[in-house]
Design a protein around this motif. Structure first.
Motif, mmCIF file in Angstrom:
data_model
loop_
_atom_site.group_PDB
_atom_site.id
_atom_site.type_symbol
_atom_site.label_atom_id
_atom_site.label_comp_id
_atom_site.label_asym_id
_atom_site.label_seq_id
_atom_site.Cartn_x
_atom_site.Cartn_y
_atom_site.Cartn_z
ATOM 1 N N HIS A 1 0.838 -1.210 0.000
ATOM 2 C CA HIS A 1 0.000 0.000 0.000
ATOM 3 C C HIS A 1 0.866 1.251 0.000
ATOM 4 C CE1 HIS A 1 -2.023 3.317 2.162
ATOM 5 N NE2 HIS A 1 -3.028 2.999 1.377
ATOM 6 N N SER A 2 1.941 1.245 0.776
ATOM 7 C CA SER A 2 2.824 2.406 0.828
ATOM 8 C C SER A 2 3.462 2.672 -0.534
ATOM 9 C CB SER A 2 3.914 2.178 1.881
ATOM 10 O OG SER A 2 4.749 3.295 2.003
ATOM 11 N N VAL A 3 3.908 1.613 -1.209
ATOM 12 C CA VAL A 3 4.531 1.782 -2.529
ATOM 13 C C VAL A 3 3.516 2.285 -3.555
ATOM 14 C CG1 VAL A 3 5.587 0.531 -4.442
ATOM 15 C CG2 VAL A 3 6.353 0.091 -2.109
ATOM 16 N N LEU A 4 2.331 1.647 -3.593
ATOM 17 C CA LEU A 4 1.330 2.042 -4.594
ATOM 18 C C LEU A 4 0.807 3.449 -4.348
ATOM 19 C CD1 LEU A 4 -0.730 -1.253 -5.018
ATOM 20 C CD2 LEU A 4 1.032 -0.330 -6.534
ATOM 21 N N SER A 5 0.574 3.800 -3.100
ATOM 22 C CA SER A 5 0.013 5.129 -2.814
ATOM 23 C C SER A 5 0.982 6.240 -3.172
ATOM 24 C CB SER A 5 -0.374 5.224 -1.330
ATOM 25 O OG SER A 5 0.766 5.079 -0.510
ATOM 26 N N ARG A 6 2.287 5.969 -3.107
ATOM 27 C CA ARG A 6 3.265 7.014 -3.418
ATOM 28 C C ARG A 6 3.653 7.037 -4.897
ATOM 29 N NH1 ARG A 6 7.643 7.101 1.595
ATOM 30 N NH2 ARG A 6 6.211 6.508 3.257
ATOM 31 N N LEU A 7 3.747 5.871 -5.534
ATOM 32 C CA LEU A 7 4.287 5.821 -6.886
ATOM 33 C C LEU A 7 3.234 5.614 -7.964
ATOM 34 C CD1 LEU A 7 7.557 3.750 -6.324
ATOM 35 C CD2 LEU A 7 7.231 6.219 -6.293
ATOM 36 N N TRP A 8 2.013 5.266 -7.584
ATOM 37 C CA TRP A 8 0.958 5.027 -8.574
ATOM 38 C C TRP A 8 0.749 6.230 -9.501
ATOM 39 C CZ3 TRP A 8 -1.210 0.796 -10.332
ATOM 40 C CH2 TRP A 8 -2.392 0.870 -11.069
ATOM 41 N N PRO A 9 0.698 7.465 -8.997
ATOM 42 C CA PRO A 9 0.469 8.610 -9.901
ATOM 43 C C PRO A 9 1.592 8.811 -10.911
ATOM 44 C CG PRO A 9 0.006 9.197 -7.610
ATOM 45 C CD PRO A 9 0.701 7.871 -7.582
ATOM 46 N N THR A 10 2.799 8.293 -10.641
ATOM 47 C CA THR A 10 3.925 8.523 -11.555
ATOM 48 C C THR A 10 3.969 7.538 -12.704
ATOM 49 O OG1 THR A 10 5.444 7.094 -10.306
ATOM 50 C CG2 THR A 10 5.257 9.398 -9.611
ATOM 51 N N LEU A 11 3.175 6.453 -12.617
ATOM 52 C CA LEU A 11 3.187 5.449 -13.677
ATOM 53 C C LEU A 11 2.393 5.944 -14.880
ATOM 54 C CD1 LEU A 11 2.655 2.213 -11.559
ATOM 55 C CD2 LEU A 11 4.799 3.174 -12.397
ATOM 56 N N HIS A 12 2.931 5.746 -16.057
ATOM 57 C CA HIS A 12 2.277 6.199 -17.291
ATOM 58 C C HIS A 12 1.457 5.049 -17.877
ATOM 59 C CE1 HIS A 12 4.643 9.825 -17.107
ATOM 60 N NE2 HIS A 12 5.753 9.091 -17.011
ATOM 61 N N PRO A 13 0.146 5.199 -17.968
ATOM 62 C CA PRO A 13 -0.688 4.101 -18.491
ATOM 63 C C PRO A 13 -0.416 3.831 -19.969
ATOM 64 C CG PRO A 13 -1.976 6.114 -18.263
ATOM 65 C CD PRO A 13 -0.631 6.405 -17.660
ATOM 66 N N GLU A 14 -0.454 2.538 -20.312
ATOM 67 C CA GLU A 14 -0.303 2.138 -21.710
ATOM 68 C C GLU A 14 -1.690 1.878 -22.305
ATOM 69 O OE1 GLU A 14 2.538 -0.986 -22.204
ATOM 70 O OE2 GLU A 14 3.810 -0.225 -20.595
ATOM 71 N N THR A 15 -1.756 1.826 -23.626
ATOM 72 C CA THR A 15 -3.054 1.714 -24.290
ATOM 73 C C THR A 15 -3.409 0.288 -24.680
ATOM 74 O OG1 THR A 15 -1.955 2.183 -26.396
ATOM 75 C CG2 THR A 15 -2.888 4.051 -25.182
ATOM 76 N N SER A 16 -2.481 -0.653 -24.584
ATOM 77 C CA SER A 16 -2.782 -2.019 -24.975
ATOM 78 C C SER A 16 -3.796 -2.634 -24.025
ATOM 79 C CB SER A 16 -1.501 -2.862 -24.982
ATOM 80 O OG SER A 16 -1.016 -3.015 -23.671
ATOM 81 N N GLU A 17 -4.514 -3.636 -24.525
ATOM 82 C CA GLU A 17 -5.564 -4.268 -23.723
ATOM 83 C C GLU A 17 -4.998 -4.934 -22.478
ATOM 84 O OE1 GLU A 17 -9.051 -7.667 -24.277
ATOM 85 O OE2 GLU A 17 -8.113 -6.730 -26.036
ATOM 86 N N ASP A 18 -3.835 -5.600 -22.608
ATOM 87 C CA ASP A 18 -3.208 -6.260 -21.452
ATOM 88 C C ASP A 18 -2.793 -5.238 -20.391
ATOM 89 O OD1 ASP A 18 -3.540 -8.682 -22.651
ATOM 90 O OD2 ASP A 18 -1.497 -8.782 -23.472
ATOM 91 N N ALA A 19 -2.260 -4.105 -20.860
ATOM 92 C CA ALA A 19 -1.827 -3.080 -19.910
ATOM 93 C C ALA A 19 -3.015 -2.477 -19.177
ATOM 94 C CB ALA A 19 -1.040 -1.990 -20.648
ATOM 95 N N VAL A 20 -4.121 -2.269 -19.878
ATOM 96 C CA VAL A 20 -5.324 -1.723 -19.235
ATOM 97 C C VAL A 20 -5.848 -2.700 -18.192
ATOM 98 C CG1 VAL A 20 -7.723 -1.063 -19.625
ATOM 99 C CG2 VAL A 20 -5.942 -0.303 -21.220
ATOM 100 N N PHE A 21 -5.865 -4.001 -18.546
ATOM 101 C CA PHE A 21 -6.313 -5.021 -17.594
ATOM 102 C C PHE A 21 -5.414 -5.057 -16.362
ATOM 103 C CE2 PHE A 21 -5.865 -9.394 -16.035
ATOM 104 C CZ PHE A 21 -7.167 -9.623 -15.590
ATOM 105 N N GLU A 22 -4.106 -4.998 -16.595
ATOM 106 C CA GLU A 22 -3.150 -5.024 -15.479
ATOM 107 C C GLU A 22 -3.328 -3.807 -14.585
ATOM 108 O OE1 GLU A 22 1.649 -4.492 -14.979
ATOM 109 O OE2 GLU A 22 0.922 -5.680 -16.674
ATOM 110 N N ARG A 23 -3.553 -2.657 -15.182
ATOM 111 C CA ARG A 23 -3.728 -1.436 -14.390
ATOM 112 C C ARG A 23 -5.013 -1.508 -13.574
ATOM 113 N NH1 ARG A 23 -1.337 3.413 -14.184
ATOM 114 N NH2 ARG A 23 -2.570 5.194 -13.473
#
Length: 504
Positions: free
Chosen positions: A151-173
């Motif tokens: 939770h600590s890692v995701l809450s701090r670094l989640w906004p910095t990740l750049h979403p990809e447009t592929s279907e697999d990347a959307v599912f993973e996100r």
């Protein structure tokens, strides 16, 4: 550094009592090694990391394990390529101890959070995936600790990740978003996070590897290590106290030496006798040239040296060691009793926090510190903790600051602090004369109260009054319109205490 801990018969023990001499020595050794971590270079880092992994795999109490973890984090921050190379195989080792895995999850999460920006995303991509399976571990401590750190890692670094447009990347996100939301909002996760956030939120491996970081006061976790939290201040105070005595002693010795009737002729004879002994091959003790021993001293040294194989020196050393061990046992008992007393005092504290960040005069702050300690308040908030070192403050407080949790909250952060305490379940009460303030003797204090005191002349600012839950004032009969802030605070603290005593 590492091999000392690995090969030492005493320091490598896995079964030892809390606060025992072995426990204390382990803590001291790893504190020292953390400070020396900055001097690890490429030529020895492999040997050092090998030793730290052996020690992390062993059973150790938390007060020792925290320094092992800090040392490992500092090494991986300095040598970032080693993190993935060494940690990923450990996470894939199905036979690894659960306690060791908890430490490695903590190490990996902090390597991600505190690494340089240029390698942070790389660490995230490499180290986070092998940690995620531990969210389903049957081992409660490992599972709960992993939840906190993910939770600590995701809450701090989640906004910095750049979403990809592929279907697999959307599912993973989407999967990670659901996981992040669950860890953030689930009541059990929130309760677990609240119980330990005082440490996780402020943990900084770079600061924790320095002497101030090791010996800094942590009132929210008084059992964080087995050394008194004020040890650094007491060492400095001790050195300051004895420095003048030492200077006086040196001055007295100088006068004594000047007044002493030195037998120059005897000294020359002593020099000649020592030279003769050297020429004839006799064994003599080495000494500084600027110090010329008397004949009697030289003869005594020679006699002691020629009897060196008789065991006299060994007996003396054994006696000294025996006395040191007895002192060590006495210290163990005294330390355990003191810690027990400190824990008893902590548990008996009232749920009253006095906020004095607006108070500026040292005598008032010192008096409030003494008052809060006498009535066992949960803590005192000041604008600058350096006031605790002031001589005038110490004269008035008579060591009360050593037994009372004191928190530093600057004036511009008071509103945020009060809002946070309200979120923790406290009622925020101001001691101020306002149009709607209630007389103190008619006001019922909630069990969990934050008492806000104003400035010496201006009182509590309007912007802070607006966020208070209530204001109380002390009924006055005289001509003067107000009391001194320390006196007012002491009266209010006593009234809170009186009400709590009546409820028992």
């Amino acid at each position: 550094m590492g091999p000392i801990q690995v090969n030492s018969k005493d320091l490598s023990k896995e079964l030892y009592k809390k606060y025992s001499s072995v426990h204390r020595r382990k803590v001291r050794v790893w504190q020292m090694i953390c400070v020396l971590s900055h001097y690890v270079e490429d030529d020895i880092v492999g040997e050092v990391t090998s030793s730290i992994h052996i020690c992390l795999y062993r059973n150790n109490l938390p007060a020792v394990r925290q320094y092992l973890e800090t040392f490992a984090i500092l090494l991986y921050l300095k040598f970032p390529t080693l993190a993935e190379e060494q940690l990923i195989p450990i996470f894939h080792d199905k036979g690894m101890r659960q306690q060791a895995l908890s430490s490695y999850v903590f190490i990996a999460a902090n390597v991600i959070l505190h690494s340089r920006q240029s390698v942070q995303i790389y660490h995230l991509n490499q180290l986070l995936p092998p940690i995620l399976p531990f969210l389903t571990s049957h081992h409660h401590s490992l599972r709960g600790f992993t939840q906190l750190l993910v939770h600590s890692v995701l809450s701090r670094l989640w906004p910095t990740l750049h979403p990809e447009t592929s279907e697999d990347a959307v599912f993973e996100r989407r999967c990670f978003q659901e996981l992040k939301d669950y860890l953030a909002e689930n009541s059990d996760c929130v309760r677990l996070r609240v119980s330990i956030e005082g440490f996780l939120d402020v943990f900084d491996p770079n600061a924790s590897g320095t002497p101030p970081g090791i010996f800094s006061a942590r009132p929210e976790v008084s059992d964080f290590e087995c050394v008194p939290v004020s040890v650094m201040e007491r060492v400095i105070e001790f050195l300051n106290d004895v420095r003048e005595d030492l200077r006086q002693a040196i001055a007295n010795d100088t006068v004594t030496i000047k007044n002493e009737d030195l037998a120059v002729g005897e000294h020359h004879k002593s020099d000649e006798s020592v030279s003769e002994m050297v020429k004839t091959g006799q064994e003599v003790l080495d000494f500084q040239k600027k110090i010329t021993p008397h004949r009697g001293d030289s003869e005594q040294a020679l006699n002691l040296n020629t009897r060196g194989h008789s065991g006299v020196g060994d007996e003396y050393i054994s006696r000294i060691i025996s006395e040191m061990e007895e002192d060590d046992q006495v210290f163990d008992l005294a330390l355990e009793a003191r810690l027990h007393a400190a824990e008893t005092i902590k548990q008996s504290r009232q749920e009253l926090i006095v906020v004095a960040s607006l108070v500026e005069r040292i005598p008032n702050l010192a008096g409030l510190t003494r008052t809060c300690e006498v009535f066992r308040a949960a803590g005192l908030v000041v604008a600058d903790k350096s006031v605790l070192q002031d001589k005038q403050f110490r004269l008035i407080s008579v060591t009360a600051e050593k037994w009372l949790p004191v928190t530093e909250v600057p004036v511009d952060s008071v509103k945020a602090y009060l809002e946070r305490k309200r979120g923790d379940g406290y009622s925020v009460i101001g001691l101020e004369q306002t149009a709607n303030s209630m007389p103190l003797d008619r006001f019922g204090f909630p069990d969990r109260t934050v008492l806000v005191l104003g400035r010496e002349k201006e009182g509590i600012p309007v912007d802070i009054i607006h966020i208070l839950d209530a204001c109380v004032e002390i009924p006055q009969l005289g001509v003067v319109r107000s009391l001194n802030v320390h006196v007012s605070g002491a009266i209010a603290v006593w009234e809170y205490t009186r009400q709590q005593r009546n409820q028992r």
